[in-house]
Design an enzyme around this catalytic site. Structure first.
Site, short mmCIF file in Angstrom:
data_model
loop_
_atom_site.label_atom_id
_atom_site.label_comp_id
_atom_site.label_asym_id
_atom_site.label_seq_id
_atom_site.Cartn_x
_atom_site.Cartn_y
_atom_site.Cartn_z
N ALA A 8 64.73 -0.52 49.14
CA ALA A 8 64.31 -0.05 47.64
C ALA A 8 63.64 1.13 47.56
O ALA A 8 62.91 1.43 48.59
CB ALA A 8 63.45 -1.31 47.13
N CYS A 9 63.87 1.86 46.75
CA CYS A 9 63.20 3.23 46.39
C CYS A 9 62.93 3.28 45.01
O CYS A 9 63.14 2.59 44.11
CB CYS A 9 64.01 4.40 47.05
SG CYS A 9 65.56 4.69 46.08
N PRO A 10 61.85 4.39 44.60
CA PRO A 10 61.59 4.38 43.25
C PRO A 10 62.49 4.53 42.25
O PRO A 10 62.49 3.95 41.05
CB PRO A 10 60.59 5.51 43.32
CG PRO A 10 60.41 5.85 44.50
CD PRO A 10 61.58 5.22 45.57
#
Lengths: 105, 154
Positions: A8-10
């Site tokens: 997951a990343c922004p």
């Protein structure tokens, strides 16, 4: 080994999926089973089920943001890594995990 | 799945700047001029810089994938830019960057096919065969064909 992972990343459109690919390739190369759940802009995909978690030896968390449904992973060994590390050197990460698990058993 | 995201290819951009900060300003002007939507270059730049702060998008092998959520954007855009003068990107392998995929998504866009397409593209960008193909394209048409392939297979 049976590996499960969450990426997951922004923004959730690029690194999340690049990390997934990097982990899958590295795990395959080292002869492991892997299932990677992505928590990206399109929500949770390829969700890890209770069975997946139960059968897994290790959970890799490659996340730069808080993850959803983290209560699923109370009782499993985890490694937390930066998403950049996964994209850059997933294979050496997998090797390190192999060593770590071998030494403990 | 065909590519249902507005895709633009810019080959051999004769960029004036090779440091990341100045290049971003230059790149965003170029992008802004290519877009049909009226989103300011500065808005695009801020979105890309915001994302860049978290992890570098230069993922090695002369490739980078700057991306961001852009306020006021209505539908997503994908740009493939090949620059003449390689950029100091502070990439993961410390090499300069020459091939750039820019992804712009609307700030309030959730759960749709466009995002799915972009995520498949990102996934396939880690593939060394695709990397080789995109780095050796001769013209715009070839670049578009490869991008089309990259979003078609999961």
């Amino acid at each position: 080994m049976n590996i499960i992972a969450i990426t997951a990343c922004p923004t959730g459109v690029a690194h999340t999926f690049m990390a997934k690919r990097a982990l899958e390739d590295a795990a395959k190369k080292r002869g492991h089973e892997i299932k990677v759940e992505t928590q990206g802009a399109t929500g949770i995909e390829n969700e890890l089920t209770p069975t997946d978690v139960k059968n897994a030896d290790i959970l890799i968390l490659a996340v730069e943001v808080g993850i959803a449904k983290s209560e699923r992973f109370k009782d499993i060994k985890k490694v937390e890594v930066k998403i950049g590390t996964v994209i850059k050197s997933a294979e050496s990460l997998i090797r390190k995990i192999e060593e770590k698990l071998e030494n403990k058993e | 799945m065909g590519i249902n995201v507005e895709t633009k290819v810019i080959l051999d951009l004769n960029n004036k700047y090779t440091d990341k900060k100045s290049f971003f300003a230059e790149l965003c002007e170029v992008i802004h001029n290519e877009m049909d939507e009226k989103v300011l270059a500065i808005t695009i730049k801020e979105a890309l810089e915001e994302r860049e702060k978290v992890v570098t998008t230069g993922f090695g092998n002369e490739l980078a994938i700057p991306h961001g959520k852009v306020e006021g954007l209505i539908s997503p855009y994908l740009f493939f830019v090949r620059v003449k003068n390689p950029i100091e990107w502070q990439a993961m392998d410390d090499e300069k960057v020459k091939f750039i995929f820019v992804i712009l998504v609307p700030s309030d866009d959730k759960d749709n096919n466009h995002l799915k397409v972009l995520s498949i593209l990102s996934y396939n960008l880690m593939d060394s065969e695709y990397q080789k193909m995109i780095k050796t394209v001769k013209d715009e048409e070839e670049a578009k064909n490869i991008i089309e392939k990259m979003v078609a297979v999961e």
